[in-house]
Design a protein around this motif. Structure first.
Motif, mmCIF file in Angstrom:
data_model
loop_
_atom_site.group_PDB
_atom_site.id
_atom_site.type_symbol
_atom_site.label_atom_id
_atom_site.label_comp_id
_atom_site.label_asym_id
_atom_site.label_seq_id
_atom_site.Cartn_x
_atom_site.Cartn_y
_atom_site.Cartn_z
ATOM 1 N N SER A 229 0.852 -1.184 0.000
ATOM 2 C CA SER A 229 0.000 0.000 0.000
ATOM 3 C C SER A 229 0.890 1.237 0.000
ATOM 4 C CB SER A 229 -0.907 0.009 1.239
ATOM 5 O OG SER A 229 -1.878 -1.016 1.166
ATOM 6 N N PRO A 230 0.329 2.422 -0.293
ATOM 7 C CA PRO A 230 1.148 3.641 -0.230
ATOM 8 C C PRO A 230 1.758 3.828 1.154
ATOM 9 C CG PRO A 230 -0.931 4.066 -1.358
ATOM 10 C CD PRO A 230 -1.033 2.686 -0.785
ATOM 11 N N PRO A 231 2.883 4.539 1.243
ATOM 12 C CA PRO A 231 3.537 4.742 2.532
ATOM 13 C C PRO A 231 2.613 5.413 3.545
ATOM 14 C CG PRO A 231 4.964 5.453 0.738
ATOM 15 C CD PRO A 231 3.633 5.161 0.137
ATOM 16 N N VAL A 232 2.752 5.001 4.799
ATOM 17 C CA VAL A 232 1.974 5.588 5.883
ATOM 18 C C VAL A 232 2.710 6.813 6.414
ATOM 19 C CG1 VAL A 232 1.076 5.223 8.213
ATOM 20 C CG2 VAL A 232 0.943 3.386 6.511
ATOM 21 N N SER A 233 1.995 7.921 6.550
ATOM 22 C CA SER A 233 2.581 9.145 7.088
ATOM 23 C C SER A 233 1.723 9.618 8.251
ATOM 24 C CB SER A 233 2.653 10.213 6.001
ATOM 25 O OG SER A 233 1.351 10.544 5.561
ATOM 26 N N SER A 272 -6.539 -2.167 3.464
ATOM 27 C CA SER A 272 -5.884 -2.848 2.341
ATOM 28 C C SER A 272 -4.681 -3.633 2.843
ATOM 29 C CB SER A 272 -5.431 -1.823 1.302
ATOM 30 O OG SER A 272 -6.531 -1.178 0.714
ATOM 31 N N THR A 273 -4.319 -4.678 2.098
ATOM 32 C CA THR A 273 -3.313 -5.642 2.537
ATOM 33 C C THR A 273 -2.025 -5.005 3.046
ATOM 34 O OG1 THR A 273 -4.154 -7.417 1.119
ATOM 35 C CG2 THR A 273 -1.828 -7.526 1.723
ATOM 36 N N GLY A 274 -1.479 -4.045 2.297
ATOM 37 C CA GLY A 274 -0.224 -3.438 2.723
ATOM 38 C C GLY A 274 -0.337 -2.744 4.056
ATOM 39 N N TRP A 275 -1.429 -2.007 4.262
ATOM 40 C CA TRP A 275 -1.648 -1.301 5.528
ATOM 41 C C TRP A 275 -2.030 -2.261 6.648
ATOM 42 C CZ3 TRP A 275 -5.055 2.980 2.876
ATOM 43 C CH2 TRP A 275 -4.206 3.897 2.247
ATOM 44 N N PRO A 317 -13.947 -8.516 -6.382
ATOM 45 C CA PRO A 317 -12.582 -8.292 -6.889
ATOM 46 C C PRO A 317 -11.583 -8.038 -5.760
ATOM 47 C CG PRO A 317 -14.192 -6.886 -8.028
ATOM 48 C CD PRO A 317 -14.888 -7.468 -6.846
ATOM 49 N N PRO A 318 -10.287 -8.111 -6.071
ATOM 50 C CA PRO A 318 -9.280 -7.719 -5.079
ATOM 51 C C PRO A 318 -9.508 -6.270 -4.656
ATOM 52 C CG PRO A 318 -8.244 -8.749 -6.985
ATOM 53 C CD PRO A 318 -9.666 -8.526 -7.349
ATOM 54 N N CYS A 319 -9.195 -5.985 -3.419
ATOM 55 C CA CYS A 319 -9.332 -4.633 -2.891
ATOM 56 C C CYS A 319 -8.236 -3.741 -3.475
ATOM 57 C CB CYS A 319 -9.207 -4.711 -1.367
ATOM 58 S SG CYS A 319 -9.460 -3.182 -0.495
ATOM 59 N N PRO A 320 -8.517 -2.510 -3.885
ATOM 60 C CA PRO A 320 -7.423 -1.590 -4.220
ATOM 61 C C PRO A 320 -6.472 -1.449 -3.028
ATOM 62 C CG PRO A 320 -9.535 -0.700 -4.929
ATOM 63 C CD PRO A 320 -9.846 -1.904 -4.090
ATOM 64 N N ASN A 321 -5.318 -0.858 -3.279
ATOM 65 C CA ASN A 321 -4.290 -0.843 -2.225
ATOM 66 C C ASN A 321 -4.335 0.392 -1.334
ATOM 67 O OD1 ASN A 321 -3.273 1.097 -3.983
ATOM 68 N ND2 ASN A 321 -1.169 0.353 -3.868
ATOM 69 N N ASN A 322 -5.414 1.194 -1.442
ATOM 70 C CA ASN A 322 -5.494 2.433 -0.670
ATOM 71 C C ASN A 322 -6.848 2.590 0.010
ATOM 72 O OD1 ASN A 322 -7.019 2.803 -3.001
ATOM 73 N ND2 ASN A 322 -6.422 4.956 -3.254
#
Length: 350
Positions: A229-233, A272-275, A317-322
């Motif tokens: 996922s996009p970087p966490v800030s 999302s998966t990355g987060w 569908p797969p979840c978007p990454n954000n």
């Protein structure tokens, strides 16, 4: 008590109250504390590879261990170190991500345990900036911050929690003179590229729950997947979506974090998966800001960005990454009219 003494006492009380009020804020900033200590022991003869000036454990010395790393931001500060990922190099065993060795001429890195995130960043590219240059390098291994000083770790100490351990190719690309290779302050950022695609198929009759206008997979359509996922800030941009975490709701199975269902009236979310980070944010509260308001909500589930279009994912569908996929209670707390529930740009913070 005279007036001077009373004034002095009042100042002391005000100072004490200020310290007490500040203490929780300070505690919140200390997000990554040591998880323990390991006592070093002298390596058996020839059992610690000192290539690239690698440290060997010292008998009786206590080494800090960490299960976490500093928060990842748009530009994350770190220390660049030097490692060989080749066979018989000081990296030791094959890389964790693929059980393979990698040439010193390939820009690859190992990340400290917290940043490695249980392999979630495996084969993702990160951009490393230092010495006035930048280079993209692939994550292939973990620099273990939780263990060390044993045969599995080549009798080297646990890795600090802020390390990007890089091949020679990375140091060369940054234009650092070879005499200065070893340690250097850098920043890195996560580049989040798709990990693949899934071809949709028509769900069996009644097998895709369309509550809350949920999408159902379309036959033959290609859906992009992400492991990141996009970087966490401090204030991370995201898209808020609507989900039911109740039994028979469009969320499908019980929540990943606790294997339970949750009421629509409880402020809970899936990330999302990355987060979601392999469950590392389970039961943490995040603050969601949008529509001029903010609300705290608890992370209870993953919005899977890596898979979809099957029975396990309710043929969605797969979840978007954000995505921050939220219960009705979150949308209500943000004051969004029910007619507008569905998708909204928000920010969130930990």
């Amino acid at each position: 008590m005279d007036n001077i003494a009373k004034a002095s006492l009042l100042l002391i009380l005000i100072f004490a109250a200020a310290v007490a009020a500040a203490a929780p804020a300070v505690a919140r900033l200390q997000t990554c504390k040591p998880s323990g200590k390991i006592k070093g022991k002298t390596p058996p003869p020839g059992q610690c590879n000192t290539e690239n000036d690698s440290d060997c454990c010292k008998d009786g010395k206590l080494y800090m261990t960490y299960k976490c790393s500093p928060p990842v931001s748009g530009s994350t500060g770190a220390v660049l170190t030097l490692n060989s990922f080749e066979k018989n190099g000081d990296g030791g065993a094959p890389s964790e991500c693929d059980n393979k060795y990698h040439s010193d001429n390939t820009p690859v890195v190992a990340l400290s345990t917290g940043w490695y995130s249980g392999g979630r960043r495996c084969h993702n590219n990160i951009t490393i900036s230092g010495n006035g240059r930048s280079v993209a390098a692939m994550v292939v291994d973990e620099c273990d911050s939780t263990m060390g000083c044993d045969d599995d770790h080549d009798y080297q100490p646990p890795c600090p929690n802020n390390i990007v351990d890089a091949s020679k190719a990375v140091w060369k690309a940054l234009g650092v003179p070879e005499s200065d290779w070893g340690q250097m302050d850098i920043t890195w950022l996560q580049t989040c590229k798709p990990s693949g695609k899934i071809k949709g198929k028509t769900p069996p009759p009644g097998q895709c729950n369309t509550e809350n206008d949920s999408d159902c997979c379309k036959d033959g359509k290609l859906y992009t997947t992400y492991k990141c996922s996009p970087p966490v800030s401090g204030s991370t941009g995201a898209v808020l979506t609507l989900n039911s975490f109740e039994k028979n709701g469009d969320g499908g199975a019980p929540s990943e974090c606790d294997n339970k269902y949750h009421s629509d009236n409880t402020p809970v979310v899936a990330l999302s998966t990355g987060w979601y980070s392999g469950g590392r944010r389970c039961h943490n509260n995040i603050t969601i800001s949008g529509n001029g308001r903010s609300v705290a909500a608890m992370v209870v589930d993953e919005c899977d960005s890596t898979m979809g279009c099957d029975d396990d994912h309710d043929y969605q569908p797969p979840c978007p990454n954000n995505i921050v996929d939220a219960s009705k209670a979150v949308w209500k707390a943000l004051g969004v009219p029910e007619s507008d529930w569905g998708q909204m740009d928000i920010t969130w913070s930990e």
